[in-house]
Enzyme design. Structure first.
Site, short mmCIF file in Angstrom:
data_model
loop_
_atom_site.label_atom_id
_atom_site.label_comp_id
_atom_site.label_asym_id
_atom_site.label_seq_id
_atom_site.Cartn_x
_atom_site.Cartn_y
_atom_site.Cartn_z
N ASP A 427 0.84 -1.20 0.00
CA ASP A 427 0.00 0.00 0.00
C ASP A 427 0.88 1.25 0.00
O ASP A 427 2.09 1.17 -0.16
CB ASP A 427 -0.92 -0.02 1.22
CG ASP A 427 -0.13 -0.08 2.52
OD1 ASP A 427 0.13 0.98 3.09
OD2 ASP A 427 0.24 -1.20 2.95
N HIS A 832 1.75 -9.12 -3.51
CA HIS A 832 0.68 -8.15 -3.22
C HIS A 832 1.29 -6.75 -3.18
O HIS A 832 2.00 -6.39 -2.25
CB HIS A 832 0.04 -8.50 -1.87
CG HIS A 832 -1.02 -7.53 -1.45
ND1 HIS A 832 -2.28 -7.53 -2.00
CD2 HIS A 832 -1.01 -6.53 -0.54
CE1 HIS A 832 -3.00 -6.58 -1.44
NE2 HIS A 832 -2.25 -5.95 -0.55
N ASP A 885 0.62 -17.57 -4.65
CA ASP A 885 1.38 -16.53 -5.33
C ASP A 885 0.44 -15.72 -6.20
O ASP A 885 0.37 -15.89 -7.42
CB ASP A 885 2.49 -17.16 -6.18
CG ASP A 885 3.31 -16.11 -6.94
OD1 ASP A 885 3.30 -14.94 -6.52
OD2 ASP A 885 3.96 -16.47 -7.94
N GLU A 894 2.37 -10.76 0.79
CA GLU A 894 2.75 -9.37 0.96
C GLU A 894 4.27 -9.24 0.88
O GLU A 894 5.02 -10.19 1.13
CB GLU A 894 2.25 -8.87 2.33
CG GLU A 894 2.41 -7.37 2.52
CD GLU A 894 1.89 -6.92 3.87
OE1 GLU A 894 1.52 -5.75 4.00
OE2 GLU A 894 1.87 -7.74 4.82
#
Length: 1010
Positions: A427, A832, A885, A894
């Site tokens: 993020d 991610h 994955d 992550e």
């Protein structure tokens, strides 16, 4: 019903109707009906799994699901979400491609627990702002972005307690790439549908999209959709797991033959293992057998649910490319190298690529292709995000906001601008404590290099050396220090000023984190996502959470560490770092109070501490996970010790008058001068088997002290305290080596606690008994401890411990999978990450090389990994199988700054494994312990003959022959010294063999003089 039959059912239903109809019974059908077109969905029924179908929710909306009776069964826990719209709860299939002029039959079945529950469905883009095919009560219609006009998307259908079927024909007028078929059903308050109630239930089944024009776009029956196992590795009969990069000639080489019985995926192939097998090492070029040997007998490995046999080919040292196979079977491994250049390939430098992660995740500047070291450099380059990162400081700890004006108005105290820094993970949050431990790890890596006896290693991180590739190169500052400064500049801007209306009373502390006020979606560009939703944005604002002791001490520790490293290059900057570090530490001392650990009820209905729900707490709460990671920490004395260690070292080294004060401060900590193997408290409440992480930093302080025992001695620290450092490092490393030996796949980590929960992401009553989030980070951090032990002792067993841990990460695991992007035959590709999102958006890039995935996580918090068929908290979930994955698998896949920093550290260690370091000193003398005569390998057993066998004599003989792979612990050497005299000799081997052959009794061992 099997998949083929169910596809046939769905296809015939699609052909038979355009309007919805209730289906209460289905006549038997032949499979040939499915052949009328090409199925483009990755899964049409839910007999065994749901992937790539998965759920999505917007907090506080909440749903659970199970795959049962061939259906996808959703239970709604909380119907109303943050947007107050139907899309707060979703069921969806992404990555669908449609082609202009082709005709598709679309159909599905659904039912509900109560009559009248509303359901909306559409085929649209993943941003949610374009609709191509919509469901209305009268059936499917073309959407407003495919010439249909209107907003059919706002017209829900009504479910009943019996299955109904909806179907229609879709002929797109343009190619559509990477779109989704989504179902939305939360409680809506905007008049666009959705009337869900808490405890509602929905069942989905017989999903189908068939291209009846051609086979174009047909789903690949062999596609993994991120599922990761031996079958999807691309290698037939792949039952031997190896480090897919390779092995050093003179170090341990251990592969694992696994039966794959632990693979939960339906149809996964397995083998039966019994007895021992002859293994062969085959030259990949010539096909000749280079050497052979015998495996161990199979043993059960709980963490993989496999039975495994170990293959030790350490004695073979000839460089080359090889693979392993089992004689008389077709079981084999991937190819791998034996050589000294495993981690030093200059054309694909893993160290440079691992460190480049930080440049590519910088906030506030354009990322230029000239400084990108791997991957598609043109695609990876992009405009900078948050070049001016101004955020609203929050008055209280507020987890989520009904609207963004609450974050900028109701709960806002002031604004600050904190530019630069690294985006932490997938993020766009910037977190002080995660940044802190990442900075410390990189700076520690650099500081260690300064003690190398090899001058080339000392200069490895010099300015413009090429090891670190960044735009600051050429400024006469070591490039790794420049990279760390980019983060420290951000953290320095997070300082609380005395004029701040709410928090000014705590001036000198540091704010905990800066991030968006709500979560954004994937395939998001850091420079272009904050705008209104009707313009393709996420309508977010930036917020800063309250100050914490943990954030303050992170800055103090890292700034102090930086001070001594910067002093040779910029004395003014060094002095500034040390001064600000001391000020931060003193602010912590001024305001410190113990967290109130009294149990109480959390507003969300689970037990927590009173400190957790204190709105003005100076401890980071555990349950503040909306819009950014929580990074909760209710025990900070470890951080205080870490900071005091770093300040002492720099103050003593730089001649600062306060050095003695900080020696007293660090010495007062209950576990001063120690390195642990168990971290407790905060998010590691029950004692994780690892030495340090962002929330438990005491051992980081002790590791820094290990490099500076001379400063401790000069400052008057006691000899016994100084001795504790090396002793505890060695003991911790021994623990990890013992764990590797006990684990089937040689991993220096396990979970052996009573169980834990995760109320942020799962029902609080779900108890998880398995690997924790980011298990690979615990592996890599534990390797750092073994590396320190090798530096201090020169004992090759610790070096072998490090390489074996890397073996696990690079393929010696039950998935036969490398968790590092770009390295290995079957490796991580789709972490991610908001920007590295090619999986969802072809216009965005794949991840660069050298990125470490967080790896297996028995918490299974994200719905994508659960769609494999896992149930969180279920007894017997094999931890090492809990991985996917995929970019969607945020709980297992992550990536973060604090995981890539130790990857860089360990790769640097292995690149220079033969270098000696001057801080190491003399080997630590063994601690005398009562002998268990003859038990050379320290095995367990009730009776002496359970513990002492011919293997003990063989191990001793190999050890005496200076076999580098035959390691005996201090206790083992004491046990083996059965003939009194000067050390171990062949006489000890002979006497142990006499006992094994029943020629002498146990009470005769250890009594004879040489």
């Amino acid at each position: 019903m099997h998949r083929r039959t169910k596809m046939a059912v769905a296809s015939i239903l699609a052909a038979a109707t355009v309007a919805p109809m209730a289906v209460t019974s289905i006549a038997p059908l032949t499979a040939s009906a499915a052949d009328e077109g090409a199925q483009i969905l990755g899964e049409t029924d839910f007999t065994y799994k749901a992937l790539p179908w998965h759920t999505c929710e917007t907090s506080p909306a909440k749903q659970n699901f199970r795959i049962e009776d061939g259906a996808f069964h959703v239970t709604i826990k909380t119907a109303l979400g943050g947007a107050g719209a139907k899309w707060d709860l979703q069921f969806r299939h992404r990555n669908l491609n449609f082609y202009a002029g082709e005709t598709y039959k679309v159909s599905f079945q659904a039912k509900a627990k109560r009559n009248g529950m509303e359901l909306c469905s559409k085929i649209g883009n993943i941003k949610g702002d374009e609709e191509y095919f919509d469901l209305k009560p009268e059936g499917f219609v073309m959407g407003p972005h495919m010439g249909g006009g209107g907003m059919g998307w706002g017209s829900p259908v009504k479910l009943t307690t019996e299955y109904q079927t909806w179907s229609g024909t879709f002929t797109p007028t343009q190619d559509l790439k990477g779109v989704e078929w989504a179902f939305h059903y939360a409680k809506g308050t905007n008049g666009e549908g959705g009337n869900a109630e808490d405890k509602d239930e929905i069942w989905f089944d017989n999903m189908s999209i068939v291209n009846i024009t051609s086979d174009k776009g047909a789903a690949d029956p062999n596609a993994s959709y991120g599922a990761t196992n031996r079958h999807f590795s691309g290698l037939e009969n792949n039952y031997i797991s190896v480090n897919q990069l390779g092995y050093f000639p003179d170090l341990a080489k251990i592969a694992v033959l696994g039966d794959n019985k632990g693979d939960i995926l339906h149809g996964a192939e397995s083998i039966n293992l019994s007895g021992t097998y002859t293994w062969e090492l085959v030259n990949a070029s010539s096909g000749a057998v280079a050497t052979s040997g015998t495996t161990t007998a199979p043993t059960k490995d709980a963490d993989s649910a496999d039975s495994v046999c170990k293959i030790d080919f350490s004695d073979y040292k000839t460089p080359g490319t090889y693979y392993l196979r089992i004689k008389g079977q077709d079981w084999r491994s991937f190819e791998f190298k034996i050589g000294d250049d495993i981690y030093t390939d200059t054309s694909h430098n893993m160290l440079t690529n691992a460190i480049n992660y930080f440049y590519q995740n910088r906030s506030g500047m354009d990322i230029e292709s000239a400084y990108i070291t791997s991957g598609n450099k043109t695609e990876l380059a992009h405009p900078g995000g948050h070049k001016v990162d101004t955020a609203s400081v929050q008055k209280i700890w507020k987890n989520e906001y009904a609207k963004k004006t609450d974050a900028t108005g109701t709960y806002a105290s002031s604004t600050i601008t904190a530019n630069k820094g690294w985006y932490d993970a997938g993020d766009h949050g910037k977190y002080v404590v995660n940044g802190g431990i990442a900075v410390w790890t990189l700076q520690n890596m650099y500081e260690r290099s300064l003690y190398a006896e090899d001058e080339a290693v000392q200069k490895k991180f010099d300015d413009n050396s090429g090891t670190v590739v960044i735009p600051e190169a050429g400024n006469d500052i070591p490039d790794v220090l420049d990279e760390c400064k980019y983060e420290l500049d951000f953290i320095s801007d997070m300082k609380v000023e005395s004029t701040e209306p709410t928090w000014g009373q705590y001036a000198g502390l540091y704010y905990h984190k800066l991030h968006d006020h709500k979560w954004t979606g994937l395939a998001t560009k850091p420079w272009d996502y904050e705008g209104p939703t009707d313009q393709g944005g996420w309508d977010t604002v930036r917020i800063v959470k309250p100050p914490t002791f943990a954030a303050t001490l992170n800055y103090a520790a890292c700034a102090a560490q930086a001070a001594r490293l910067w002093e040779p290059y910029n004395k003014e900057q060094a002095a500034t770092y040390l001064k600000s570090a001391k000020e931060a530490y003193q602010a912590y001392k001024k305001y410190y109070y113990e967290a109130d650990m009294t149990p109480t009820e959390h507003p969300d209905g689970f037990t927590c501490t009173k400190e957790e729900i204190r709105e003005d707490s100076l401890y980071a709460p555990m349950f503040q996970a909306k819009g950014g990671g929580p990074y909760g920490d209710n025990e900070v004395r470890d951080d205080g010790y870490w900071a005091a260690c770093e300040i002492f070292i720099s103050a003593q080294k730089m001649g600062d008058a306060d050095a003695a004060t900080y020696l007293d401060e660090l010495s007062a900590y209950k576990n001063a001068f120690e390195v642990t193997t168990r971290i407790t408290g905060g998010e590691n409440k029950d004692g994780s088997l690892t030495t340090f992480n962002w929330g438990n930093t005491a051992s980081a302080g002790s590791l820094s002290l290990a490099m500076h025992k001379d400063l401790l001695e000069a400052a008057g620290a006691s000899a016994s305290d100084i001795a504790k450092i090396d002793k505890s490092i060695k003991e911790a490393a021994d623990t990890y080596i013992q764990t590797e030996a006990a684990q089937g796949y040689g991993i220096p980590y396990l979970y052996d606690g009573p169980g834990y929960n995760d109320p942020n992401n799962l029902d609080p009553d779900i108890i998880i008994k398995g690997y924790e989030w980011g298990s690979n980070s615990m592996v890599i951090n534990n390797l750092i401890v073994m590396a320190y032990a090798h530096d201090l002792t020169g004992d090759v067993k610790y070096l072998n411990g490090v390489t074996q841990g890397m073996d696990y990460l690079l393929g010696t695991n039950p998935l036969s999978f490398s968790y590092i992007t770009g390295y290995g035959s079957y490796h991580e590709k789709r972490p991610h990450h908001r920007y590295w999102s090619k999986e969802l958006d072809e216009s965005l890039p794949e991840a660069p090389d050298g990125v470490l995935s967080g790896g297996p996580n028995a918490g299974l918090q994200d719905p994508y990994v659960r769609a494999l068929g896992f149930v969180p908290g279920e007894e017997g979930n094999p931890s090492q199988r809990c991985f996917v994955d995929s970019i969607e698998a945020w709980s297992t896949n992550e990536v973060t700054i604090n995981w890539n920093a130790p990857l860089a550290w360990i790769v640097e260690f292995l690149q220079d494994k033969d270098t000696k370091y001057s801080y190491g000193g003399d080997p630590i003398p063994p601690t005398p312990t009562k002998a268990d005569w003859g038990n050379t390998d320290c095995s367990e057993g009730k009776e002496p003959r359970d513990r002492v066998d011919v293997g003990d004599a063989v191990l001793l003989a190999r050890f005496l022959a200076e076999d580098s792979t035959a390691t005996i612990t201090e206790q083992g050497q004491i046990n083996a010294n059965v003939v009194s005299g000067d050390g171990l000799t062949s006489a000890d081997t002979t006497k142990i063999l006499k006992y094994v052959a029943f020629m002498i009794d146990y009470d005769e061992l250890g009594t004879e003089s040489k």
